[in-house]
Design an enzyme around this catalytic site. Structure first.
Site, PDB file in Angstrom:
ATOM      1  N   THR A 110      -1.420 -38.570 -28.229  1.00 37.36           N
ATOM      2  CA  THR A 110      -1.125 -39.468 -27.116  1.00 37.36           C
ATOM      3  C   THR A 110      -0.111 -38.775 -26.219  1.00 37.36           C
ATOM      4  O   THR A 110       0.665 -37.935 -26.685  1.00 37.36           O
ATOM      5  CB  THR A 110      -0.519 -40.794 -27.605  1.00 37.36           C
TER       6      THR A 110
ATOM      7  N   GLU B  36      -5.007 -44.323 -30.074  1.00 40.00           N
ATOM      8  CA  GLU B  36      -4.819 -44.801 -31.455  1.00 40.00           C
ATOM      9  C   GLU B  36      -5.987 -45.654 -31.938  1.00 40.00           C
ATOM     10  O   GLU B  36      -6.144 -45.872 -33.132  1.00 40.00           O
ATOM     11  CB  GLU B  36      -3.544 -45.654 -31.539  1.00 40.00           C
TER      12      GLU B  36
ATOM     13  N   LYS C 167      11.914 -59.455 -16.635  1.00 40.23           N
ATOM     14  CA  LYS C 167      12.445 -60.710 -17.160  1.00 40.23           C
ATOM     15  C   LYS C 167      13.329 -61.339 -16.089  1.00 40.23           C
ATOM     16  O   LYS C 167      14.404 -60.850 -15.804  1.00 40.23           O
ATOM     17  CB  LYS C 167      13.255 -60.412 -18.430  1.00 40.23           C
TER      18      LYS C 167
ATOM     19  N   TRP D  54       9.119 -64.274 -18.106  1.00 38.85           N
ATOM     20  CA  TRP D  54       8.496 -62.981 -17.881  1.00 38.85           C
ATOM     21  C   TRP D  54       7.616 -63.011 -16.637  1.00 38.85           C
ATOM     22  O   TRP D  54       6.806 -63.923 -16.465  1.00 38.85           O
ATOM     23  CB  TRP D  54       7.627 -62.599 -19.089  1.00 38.85           C
TER      24      TRP D  54
HETATM   25  P1  ADP Z   1      -1.678 -42.487 -23.240  1.00 39.35           P
HETATM   26  O1  ADP Z   1      -0.758 -43.510 -23.885  1.00 39.35           O
HETATM   27  O2  ADP Z   1      -1.770 -41.171 -23.879  1.00 39.35           O
HETATM   28  O3  ADP Z   1      -1.699 -42.529 -21.752  1.00 39.35           O
HETATM   29  P2  ADP Z   1      -4.028 -43.923 -23.868  1.00 39.35           P
HETATM   30  O4  ADP Z   1      -5.181 -43.568 -23.085  1.00 39.35           O
HETATM   31  O5  ADP Z   1      -4.096 -44.004 -25.329  1.00 39.35           O
HETATM   32  O6  ADP Z   1      -3.075 -42.906 -23.558  1.00 39.35           O
HETATM   33  O7  ADP Z   1      -3.378 -45.204 -23.225  1.00 39.35           O
HETATM   34  C1  ADP Z   1      -3.499 -46.439 -23.818  1.00 39.35           C
HETATM   35  C2  ADP Z   1      -2.833 -47.465 -22.964  1.00 39.35           C
HETATM   36  O8  ADP Z   1      -3.495 -47.589 -21.702  1.00 39.35           O
HETATM   37  C3  ADP Z   1      -2.903 -48.850 -23.540  1.00 39.35           C
HETATM   38  O9  ADP Z   1      -1.922 -49.068 -24.522  1.00 39.35           O
HETATM   39  C4  ADP Z   1      -2.691 -49.714 -22.309  1.00 39.35           C
HETATM   40  O10 ADP Z   1      -1.336 -49.836 -21.977  1.00 39.35           O
HETATM   41  C5  ADP Z   1      -3.376 -48.921 -21.232  1.00 39.35           C
HETATM   42  N1  ADP Z   1      -4.713 -49.500 -20.986  1.00 39.35           N
HETATM   43  C6  ADP Z   1      -5.900 -49.068 -21.425  1.00 39.35           C
HETATM   44  N2  ADP Z   1      -6.898 -49.847 -20.978  1.00 39.35           N
HETATM   45  C7  ADP Z   1      -6.323 -50.821 -20.220  1.00 39.35           C
HETATM   46  C8  ADP Z   1      -6.820 -51.944 -19.473  1.00 39.35           C
HETATM   47  N3  ADP Z   1      -8.115 -52.240 -19.386  1.00 39.35           N
HETATM   48  N4  ADP Z   1      -5.909 -52.705 -18.843  1.00 39.35           N
HETATM   49  C9  ADP Z   1      -4.585 -52.459 -18.905  1.00 39.35           C
HETATM   50  N5  ADP Z   1      -4.078 -51.407 -19.579  1.00 39.35           N
HETATM   51  C10 ADP Z   1      -4.923 -50.598 -20.228  1.00 39.35           C
END
Ligand code: ADP
Length: 533
Positions: A187, A332, A430, A435
């Protein structure tokens, strides 16, 4: 009572055999910028066997890590199949991370071999000397590029094609244990070091089956799949393996991800499915409007990675007949965990419904589990056969909670399993104890025709503790008061920001997400010109 069913392993090897064996006439097509390279799955089987044989010849005979530093291409697909199937571990390096992160990741994973695209040789060359465990570098398309910058690193250099030409057409595939490591991906790690997720054959197999179900992407043998989302970022959402499993053809865009190229690929190769993040679709939409592009072959577009603005979904559907379905996941979670199939726009605008196999729950203050009532807001936790339960060689367990993964995403969960994210845990605002969702404000703002991008951050406020500051990139002209009025009626009145800043661009992370921490730091340093209403 025991079942009568065998312990038959679920492996990528079997996906490869099924796809390339039973669907040998399907093809993988790679765009070259001016034309297309075509390979049938029958030929891909031979390419895959040769790659495995070539790697074996270089001493890959166990669970060594074979890294890729590559765009979406036929050769990358061959590595996706060959490396896990021979018992080694595919490690997709994210070319968009900062160089020091890539070096850290390659060393942490102990990569043995790197397969690199010729076009990425200049990017890899300065990092290579620091990649301590790498012995071999294989250059794909090497004839087109000067590889001398790689020579200084003291690694053995090979030309992909020359290496494969010398390898036998057949490989004696072992039968891997389904729980053994098949591939890994780090990640991007917005805080601290990147963290490695290691997928098993079994998790990849089950994830692929799930992607093939109609509640997810619903792939079938009649589909042509265009994975625009890179194979180095969250496994191209599992589309490559799912396509092989379904007998669907693949169309690969290589490095040509601009609207102009993508519109051309779609018109020429007529994919039925294409997956990409919202910013890519926004770019493609702009191009398609200007050039009246033909996107009619697309029957479904899974979209995620960040929140998908409803305005974008509606525009693609109303103007081009393309159905966009929002999905949520993380590196993950392999990554697909929820997909938003529904009839109403209310539900389609959510992050989606949990797929069979993935369980989700919301956790509030003090780690109490909240009712999934669609109203309460908490951190989403998930678990399941393709959700990681730890990080590679990492003692830190703070992201795990009684066997669940703390996603770091905050939002609501309803009784039917639909997830609505309102923020990243670290981005919530906040205000007076309540929120405010920065994502809701951003989505609403991006529905304004003159707004290209909008990022909302929390800034200190004497009276309320924190208040939202809207940072807006304009594509045209608009006054602050007009944008404020536009938000009224779309969000609760008390949530409408009174602080506004027009910026040239929203700073992005290495993988193209809004870097809100950078914006907060710019604000703290007084670098943003804030208008207060
Ligand atoms: P990195 O953290 O390496 O950028 P990831 O691709 O694993 O990579 O990112 C995952 C994160 O992307 C999620 O935890 C979320 O915050 C965000 N995410 C993924 N899909 C969506 C979505 N449809 N809407 C909002 N956030 C999203």
């Amino acid at each position: 009572m025991r079942s009568t069913m065998p312990e038959h392993p679920l492996t990528i090897t079997s996906i490869m055999r099924h796809g390339t064996g039973l669907f040998g006439d399907r093809e993988v097509v790679t765009y070259t910028g001016t034309g297309y390279r075509r390979t049938t799955y029958h030929e891909l089987a031979r390419e895959t066997a040769r790659l495995a044989g070539a790697l074996r010849g270089l001493g890959v005979d166990g669970d060594q890590r074979v890294a890729t530093f590559a765009w979406n291409t036929t050769e990358h697909l061959a590595a996706y199949l060959a490396v896990p199937s021979m018992g080694a571990v595919l490690h997709t390096l994210n070319i968009r991370l900062f160089p020091e992160q890539v070096v850290y990741i390659a060393n942490h994973a102990e990569d043995d071999v790197v397969i690199v695209d010729a076009s990425l040789v200049p990017l890899l060359a300065p990092m290579l000397p620091e990649m301590k465990t790498v012995r071999h570098v294989i250059v794909v398309g090497g004839a087109q590029v000067d590889t001398t910058p790689l020579e200084a690193a003291g690694k053995e250099l090979h030309d992909y094609r020359a290496l494969l030409d010398q390898a036998p057409d057949h490989f004696d595939w072992p039968e891997p244990d389904e729980h053994s490591a098949a591939s890994m991906c780090y990640t991007s790690g917005t805080t601290g070091h990147p963290k490695g997720v290691v997928y098993s054959h079994r998790s990849a197999y089950l994830h692929s089956m799930s992607v093939c179900t109609a509640n997810a992407v619903g792939l079938g043998a009649g589909d042509r799949v265009l994975p625009i989302v890179p194979m180095f970022h969250a496994n191209a959402w599992g589309l490559p393996y799912a396509a092989l499993m379904a007998g669907a053809s693949l169309v690969m865009p290589d490095r040509f991800l601009q609207g102009e190229h993508l519109a051309r690929i779609i018109a020429d190769e007529r994919p039925t499915i294409a997956g990409a993040v919202p910013t890519i679709w926004a770019d493609l939409l702009r191009h398609a409007r200007q050039h009246d592009s033909d996107l009619s072959s697309l029957r479904l577009v899974p979209c995620g990675g960040s929140a998908v603005p409803e305005s974008l979904m509606r525009a693609l559907e109303d103007e081009f007949g393309v159905r966009v379905v929002q999905a949520w996941g993380m590196t993950e979670t392999s990554p697909v965990a929820t997909v938003a199939h529904a009839d109403s726009w209310e539900l389609r605008a959510t992050q989606g419904r949990l797929l069979a196999g993935v369980e989700g729950r919301l956790v509030g203050p003090g780690d109490t589990v909240l009712e999934p009532d669609g109203v309460q807001v908490g951190e989403l936790e998930v678990r399941g056969p393709w959700v990681t339960a730890s990080y590679h060689l990492d003692e830190d367990t703070s992201r795990f909670h009684d066997g669940w993964l703390r996603t770091g995403d905050v939002g609501r969960l309803d009784a039917n399993g639909y997830v609505t994210l309102t923020d990243r845990a670290k981005d919530v605002i906040k205000s007076g104890g309540e929120w405010i969702s920065s994502v809701e404000l951003e989505n609403a703002l991006m529905g304004h025709p003159a707004v290209l991008e909008a990022a909302v951050i929390g800034v200190p406020d004497e009276r309320w503790g924190e208040r939202p500051l809207a940072c807006v990139v304009l594509d045209g002209t608009a006054e602050v008061a007009e944008l404020r009025d536009f938000l009224r009626g779309k969000v609760a009145r008390w949530q409408v920001p009174e602080r506004w800043a027009f910026v040239e661009a929203v700073p992005k992370t290495s993988v193209g997400k809004f870097a809100k921490r950078a914006l907060r730091e710019m604000h703290a340093r007084g670098e943003l010109t804030v208008v207060q209403l």
